[in-house]
Write a protein that holds these residues in place. Structure first.
Motif, mmCIF file in Angstrom:
data_model
loop_
_atom_site.group_PDB
_atom_site.id
_atom_site.type_symbol
_atom_site.label_atom_id
_atom_site.label_comp_id
_atom_site.label_asym_id
_atom_site.label_seq_id
_atom_site.Cartn_x
_atom_site.Cartn_y
_atom_site.Cartn_z
ATOM 1 N N MET A 277 54.622 33.106 55.014
ATOM 2 C CA MET A 277 53.295 33.712 55.038
ATOM 3 C C MET A 277 52.361 32.898 54.161
ATOM 4 O O MET A 277 52.780 32.206 53.247
ATOM 5 N N ALA A 278 51.027 32.995 54.423
ATOM 6 C CA ALA A 278 50.051 32.212 53.668
ATOM 7 C C ALA A 278 50.007 32.669 52.221
ATOM 8 O O ALA A 278 50.116 33.857 51.926
ATOM 9 N N LYS A 279 49.846 31.723 51.338
ATOM 10 C CA LYS A 279 49.783 32.032 49.913
ATOM 11 C C LYS A 279 48.421 32.625 49.588
ATOM 12 O O LYS A 279 47.387 32.123 50.007
ATOM 13 N N ALA A 280 48.396 33.731 48.830
ATOM 14 C CA ALA A 280 47.138 34.375 48.471
ATOM 15 C C ALA A 280 46.356 33.498 47.520
ATOM 16 O O ALA A 280 46.914 32.677 46.797
ATOM 17 N N ARG A 281 45.057 33.691 47.490
ATOM 18 C CA ARG A 281 44.206 32.902 46.614
ATOM 19 C C ARG A 281 44.478 33.238 45.154
ATOM 20 O O ARG A 281 44.877 34.345 44.825
ATOM 21 N N ASP A 282 44.239 32.286 44.276
ATOM 22 C CA ASP A 282 44.367 32.503 42.837
ATOM 23 C C ASP A 282 43.135 33.256 42.365
ATOM 24 O O ASP A 282 42.012 32.793 42.532
ATOM 25 N N THR A 283 43.318 34.459 41.814
ATOM 26 C CA THR A 283 42.201 35.309 41.429
ATOM 27 C C THR A 283 41.914 35.275 39.945
ATOM 28 O O THR A 283 41.243 36.142 39.409
ATOM 29 N N LEU B 263 51.940 42.373 46.962
ATOM 30 C CA LEU B 263 51.495 43.687 46.516
ATOM 31 C C LEU B 263 49.983 43.776 46.318
ATOM 32 O O LEU B 263 49.372 44.790 46.690
ATOM 33 N N PRO B 264 49.304 42.773 45.727
ATOM 34 C CA PRO B 264 47.852 42.895 45.528
ATOM 35 C C PRO B 264 47.068 43.174 46.799
ATOM 36 O O PRO B 264 45.982 43.747 46.736
ATOM 37 N N LYS B 265 47.605 42.786 47.941
ATOM 38 C CA LYS B 265 46.920 43.037 49.201
ATOM 39 C C LYS B 265 46.893 44.524 49.548
ATOM 40 O O LYS B 265 46.133 44.952 50.418
ATOM 41 N N TYR B 266 47.719 45.321 48.873
ATOM 42 C CA TYR B 266 47.783 46.756 49.119
ATOM 43 C C TYR B 266 47.083 47.570 48.029
ATOM 44 O O TYR B 266 47.013 48.792 48.124
ATOM 45 N N LEU B 267 46.570 46.897 47.013
ATOM 46 C CA LEU B 267 45.892 47.594 45.929
ATOM 47 C C LEU B 267 44.475 47.982 46.333
ATOM 48 O O LEU B 267 43.894 47.416 47.265
ATOM 49 N N ASP B 268 43.889 48.926 45.608
ATOM 50 C CA ASP B 268 42.511 49.345 45.876
ATOM 51 C C ASP B 268 41.536 48.186 45.719
ATOM 52 O O ASP B 268 40.475 48.172 46.335
ATOM 53 N N THR B 269 41.891 47.238 44.881
ATOM 54 C CA THR B 269 40.993 46.132 44.526
ATOM 55 C C THR B 269 41.239 44.879 45.356
ATOM 56 O O THR B 269 40.863 43.779 44.931
ATOM 57 N N TYR B 270 41.849 45.010 46.527
ATOM 58 C CA TYR B 270 42.312 43.834 47.270
ATOM 59 C C TYR B 270 41.193 42.862 47.623
ATOM 60 O O TYR B 270 41.449 41.678 47.846
ATOM 61 N N VAL B 271 39.946 43.327 47.671
ATOM 62 C CA VAL B 271 38.842 42.418 48.019
ATOM 63 C C VAL B 271 38.176 41.830 46.780
ATOM 64 O O VAL B 271 37.225 41.039 46.910
ATOM 65 N N LEU B 272 38.651 42.169 45.594
ATOM 66 C CA LEU B 272 38.015 41.736 44.352
ATOM 67 C C LEU B 272 38.858 40.697 43.629
ATOM 68 O O LEU B 272 40.092 40.744 43.696
#
Length: 246
Positions: A1-7, A175-184
């Motif tokens: 799967m694609a690696k999530a961006r570094d936040t 997991l962060p993709k399922y958090l309330d803050t996933y777009v932040l």
């Protein structure tokens, strides 16, 4: 799967892009003046406007404020009812101004326990400001970090059970993709007012690499000048994220 961006926002060395604030001290501020606790909450709500308005000039793109926690239901029925009334009035009063000021508003937290009128106002505020491209104001309402992770884990587990997600694909980027803050983006700086040095179940996952400032100032006394000085202090910090500076 694609690696999530570094936040972690290490591309903003001179100041925090995302600031989260635990707004504490409203009740004590009011009691010190011989007034009921709700008087302090109203003063604190007015302070929010000043800080939101200050964000563009200070380079803060994202502001997340802790308005009501999942633990705050333990307060007296009078105080809780007063706070819920304040939230409803605040949304109705401020939303048109936030649209004019190009502020996008989001809410995080567990909404079902909130009353239907308040939930409808929250939905309306998010819809009204969805086109705004200035400051991103996120209001944590009936929010708790452990509750958020628990809800996220349930959604993740449901996707695994249904076959939409493979167990081997579950890692710290999932997991962060399922958090309330996933777009932040994750917060760079977390501020707590009122002299308490604890995080009180706020953004537990997201704040793993955040800097913290615990200050004695009570929230109704938290001015733009205080905010500015804290941001300057952040700019002087060496943020290595576990690495060693050459």
């Amino acid at each position: 799967m694609a690696k999530a961006r570094d936040t972690r926002n290490n591309d903003a060395p001179n100041g925090p892009r995302h600031v989260a604030i635990i707004m504490d001290g409203n009740g004590r501020w009011a009691q010190a003046r011989g007034r009921p606790r709700l008087f302090g909450h109203h003063a604190g709500a007015r302070r929010v406007r000043e800080i939101v308005t200050a964000c563009p000039d200070l380079g803060v793109k994202y502001l997340t404020i802790f308005a009501f926690s999942t633990e705050n239901w333990k307060r007296t029925q009078t105080e809780v009812a007063g706070l819920m009334s304040l939230f409803r009035r605040y949304i109705m009063k401020e939303m048109q101004e936030f649209v004019k000021e190009n502020v996008r508003v989001r809410f995080i937290g567990d909404r079902p326990r909130l009353d239907a009128k308040l939930r409808a106002l929250m939905d309306e505020a998010e819809a009204m400001t969805s086109h705004c491209t200035g400051t991103n104001l996120t209001i944590a309402l009936n929010y708790g970090g452990r509750d958020e992770v628990s809800r996220a884990t349930k959604r993740l587990a449901a996707d695994v059970a249904s076959g939409r997600l493979k167990p081997d694909d579950v890692d710290e980027e999932t997991l962060p993709k399922y958090l309330d803050t996933y777009v932040l983006p994750d917060p760079d700086l977390v501020i707590r007012t009122s002299g308490e040095a604890r995080i009180s179940n706020f953004l537990l996952w997201q704040s793993a690499y955040a800097e913290y400032e615990f200050i004695d100032t009570l929230w109704p006394d938290f001015t733009k000048d205080v905010f500015t000085e804290l941001l300057k202090g952040y700019g002087a910090r060496d943020r290595r994220f576990g690495a060693v500076t050459a």
